[in-house]
Scaffold this motif. Structure first.
Motif, PDB file in Angstrom:
ATOM      1  N   UNK A 104       0.808  -1.227   0.000  1.00 37.11           N
ATOM      2  CA  UNK A 104       0.000   0.000   0.000  1.00 37.11           C
ATOM      3  C   UNK A 104       0.836   1.269   0.000  1.00 37.11           C
ATOM      4  N   UNK A 105       2.050   1.197   0.549  1.00 39.37           N
ATOM      5  CA  UNK A 105       2.916   2.377   0.515  1.00 39.37           C
ATOM      6  C   UNK A 105       3.311   2.705  -0.920  1.00 39.37           C
ATOM      7  N   UNK A 106       3.714   1.678  -1.666  1.00 35.39           N
ATOM      8  CA  UNK A 106       4.060   1.874  -3.068  1.00 35.39           C
ATOM      9  C   UNK A 106       2.844   2.338  -3.868  1.00 35.39           C
ATOM     10  N   UNK A 107       1.688   1.749  -3.589  1.00 33.89           N
ATOM     11  CA  UNK A 107       0.471   2.145  -4.296  1.00 33.89           C
ATOM     12  C   UNK A 107       0.066   3.576  -3.963  1.00 33.89           C
ATOM     13  N   UNK A 108       0.267   3.964  -2.718  1.00 34.19           N
ATOM     14  CA  UNK A 108      -0.095   5.316  -2.299  1.00 34.19           C
ATOM     15  C   UNK A 108       0.722   6.349  -3.066  1.00 34.19           C
ATOM     16  N   UNK A 109       2.015   6.095  -3.174  1.00 34.65           N
ATOM     17  CA  UNK A 109       2.874   7.012  -3.926  1.00 34.65           C
ATOM     18  C   UNK A 109       2.555   6.937  -5.418  1.00 34.65           C
ATOM     19  N   UNK A 110       2.467   5.722  -5.928  1.00 36.50           N
ATOM     20  CA  UNK A 110       2.279   5.527  -7.364  1.00 36.50           C
ATOM     21  C   UNK A 110       0.991   6.104  -7.897  1.00 36.50           C
ATOM     22  N   UNK A 111      -0.101   5.919  -7.174  1.00 30.10           N
ATOM     23  CA  UNK A 111      -1.382   6.468  -7.636  1.00 30.10           C
ATOM     24  C   UNK A 111      -1.413   7.979  -7.490  1.00 30.10           C
ATOM     25  N   UNK A 112      -0.770   8.493  -6.462  1.00 35.17           N
ATOM     26  CA  UNK A 112      -0.700   9.948  -6.284  1.00 35.17           C
ATOM     27  C   UNK A 112       0.008  10.603  -7.466  1.00 35.17           C
ATOM     28  N   UNK A 113       1.021   9.902  -7.994  1.00 34.06           N
ATOM     29  CA  UNK A 113       1.803  10.451  -9.101  1.00 34.06           C
ATOM     30  C   UNK A 113       1.195  10.148 -10.466  1.00 34.06           C
ATOM     31  N   UNK A 114       0.086   9.379 -10.487  1.00 32.30           N
ATOM     32  CA  UNK A 114      -0.625   9.195 -11.750  1.00 32.30           C
ATOM     33  C   UNK A 114      -0.794   7.778 -12.237  1.00 32.30           C
ATOM     34  N   UNK A 115      -0.258   6.787 -11.520  1.00 27.96           N
ATOM     35  CA  UNK A 115      -0.424   5.391 -11.929  1.00 27.96           C
ATOM     36  C   UNK A 115      -1.809   4.868 -11.571  1.00 27.96           C
ATOM     37  N   UNK A 116      -2.226   3.805 -12.250  1.00 28.45           N
ATOM     38  CA  UNK A 116      -3.518   3.187 -11.978  1.00 28.45           C
ATOM     39  C   UNK A 116      -3.379   2.134 -10.871  1.00 28.45           C
ATOM     40  N   UNK A 117      -4.314   2.099  -9.893  1.00 25.63           N
ATOM     41  CA  UNK A 117      -4.186   1.173  -8.753  1.00 25.63           C
ATOM     42  C   UNK A 117      -3.959  -0.277  -9.152  1.00 25.63           C
ATOM     43  N   UNK A 175      -6.450  -1.709   7.049  1.00 27.70           N
ATOM     44  CA  UNK A 175      -7.438  -1.146   6.138  1.00 27.70           C
ATOM     45  C   UNK A 175      -7.282  -1.809   4.775  1.00 27.70           C
ATOM     46  N   UNK A 176      -8.219  -2.681   4.417  1.00 28.46           N
ATOM     47  CA  UNK A 176      -8.116  -3.408   3.147  1.00 28.46           C
ATOM     48  C   UNK A 176      -8.322  -2.488   1.954  1.00 28.46           C
ATOM     49  N   UNK A 177      -9.089  -1.418   2.130  1.00 27.86           N
ATOM     50  CA  UNK A 177      -9.269  -0.454   1.048  1.00 27.86           C
ATOM     51  C   UNK A 177      -7.957   0.222   0.743  1.00 27.86           C
ATOM     52  N   UNK A 178      -7.122   0.398   1.775  1.00 30.00           N
ATOM     53  CA  UNK A 178      -5.800   1.000   1.575  1.00 30.00           C
ATOM     54  C   UNK A 178      -4.969   0.141   0.616  1.00 30.00           C
ATOM     55  N   UNK A 179      -5.073  -1.162   0.785  1.00 28.43           N
ATOM     56  CA  UNK A 179      -4.331  -2.082  -0.079  1.00 28.43           C
ATOM     57  C   UNK A 179      -4.913  -2.121  -1.481  1.00 28.43           C
ATOM     58  N   UNK A 180      -6.241  -2.146  -1.567  1.00 27.23           N
ATOM     59  CA  UNK A 180      -6.896  -2.252  -2.877  1.00 27.23           C
ATOM     60  C   UNK A 180      -6.829  -0.977  -3.669  1.00 27.23           C
ATOM     61  N   UNK A 181      -6.859   0.175  -2.993  1.00 31.74           N
ATOM     62  CA  UNK A 181      -6.934   1.445  -3.706  1.00 31.74           C
ATOM     63  C   UNK A 181      -5.670   2.286  -3.582  1.00 31.74           C
ATOM     64  N   UNK A 182      -4.737   1.845  -2.761  1.00 30.58           N
ATOM     65  CA  UNK A 182      -3.496   2.611  -2.608  1.00 30.58           C
ATOM     66  C   UNK A 182      -3.705   3.924  -1.915  1.00 30.58           C
ATOM     67  N   UNK A 183      -4.651   3.999  -1.020  1.00 31.97           N
ATOM     68  CA  UNK A 183      -4.926   5.257  -0.325  1.00 31.97           C
ATOM     69  C   UNK A 183      -4.176   5.345   0.992  1.00 31.97           C
TER      70      UNK A 183
END
Length: 330
Positions: free
Chosen positions: A210-223, A322-330
């Protein structure tokens, strides 16, 4: 053969059905492995390096695909040189470099796209340890490009019996997944070097996603990209193999070696070191929480020990998973 009436996409379509000329920029382990794959598929391959006899102009002349596998520190300079060579728009530009530019904080594909706004720029990224690929062991990767036809064309160039290629339309997500996991691999190397066990390693990798997803989606990647080969797949490969240079950096730090000594022993680039510094700058600028990567950053700077980094993570405030954190990268 290109004709005046063919569109760029129509030319890309022809690449799927014939042998092409490929220029590989970078003669390191990764560039050499990719050149080997393309050669076995009967494509004409030219490999360029700064120390080689072939000039950059000679290497890319007439190439339908140019693939860059040079280290992050050399990307901007090579892109500047390529801009002077009038690369035709029917040439697909592919980057296989995993890193962040210290000066601009951009990924390689964004640097290429800014320099060549009318070209198709693709990213090749996945759980690909070069030594295993050179040994002919099975592997899979992702070819990501906003132009689907270009992605499919490059997909056909490298697809083979032991190297399966998947296409994607999320180049930034694919690239960030492969880039950010290098920092996590250093953290896992520390965990292994301290002999903390399989439980700790599994927990670390799971919380890192989720840490990688949080950064990656913030910068424009798709979850969803971060749950695929170029995200989770690449993380698992890099975080669980002694063949990973970034893993070995973390392991060496846990053994008490200096960063300088470790890098000298490796004799090659460990992109996670530079990425950790640039990621810290991005996280501060964008106010993104990166608890694991922050400890890696502090460790690389010499501000804390490996044991202190682990203690800082274990002492974080208790919270619900938080499973949504993992699924959505939030």
């Amino acid at each position: 053969m290109t004709t005046a009436t063919q569109t760029v996409d129509q030319v890309f379509e022809t690449y799927k059905h014939r042998e092409i000329t490929l220029a590989v920029l970078g003669a390191g382990a990764w560039g050499s492995a990719l050149a080997f794959i393309a050669t076995t598929h009967n494509h004409t391959v030219r490999v360029w390096s700064r120390s080689g006899d072939l000039s950059l102009a000679e290497a890319v002349d007439g190439a339908e695909v140019i693939l860059s596998a040079i280290s992050m520190k050399g990307v901007a300079d090579v892109v500047d040189q390529l801009q002077e060579l009038n690369i035709p728009e029917t040439t697909i530009l592919v980057t296989a470099t995993k890193g962040l530019d210290p000066k601009t904080t951009l990924t390689p594909s964004l640097i290429f796209q800014q320099a060549f706004p009318h070209h198709a720029v693709a990213v090749l990224s996945g759980p690909n340890l070069s030594k295993e690929i050179e040994a002919g062991l099975p592997a899979a990767t992702v070819i990501a490009c906003e132009n689907e036809i270009a992605a499919e064309a490059v997909q056909h160039v490298f697809a083979g019996e032991n190297f399966r290629t998947y296409s994607s339309t999320d180049p930034l997500g694919a690239e960030l997944g492969g880039t950010l996991k290098n920092v996590i691999a250093i953290a896992v190397g520390v965990c292994e070097g301290l002999k903390l066990g399989s439980n700790a390693r599994s927990a670390l990798i799971t919380r890192a996603l989720p840490e990688v997803m949080r950064v990656g989606t913030h910068l424009g990647g798709q979850p969803e990209t971060f749950l695929g080969l170029s995200g989770l797949g690449d993380m698992l490969a890099t975080c669980t193999s002694v063949l990973s240079r970034n893993y070995r950096v973390g392991y060496g730090l846990a053994e008490g070696k200096s960063l300088e000594q470790i890098l000298e022993e490796l004799g090659s680039t460990a992109e996670g070191v530079n990425t950790a510094y640039v990621l810290h700058d991005i996280a501060q600028r964008e106010e993104i929480s990166i608890p694991i990567s922050k400890q890696v950053y502090l460790l690389l700077k010499g501000d804390i020990s490996a044991e202190e980094a682990v203690a800082a993570l274990m002492e974080r405030k208790l919270k619900a998973e938080d499973y949504q954190e993992i699924l959505q990268g939030e």
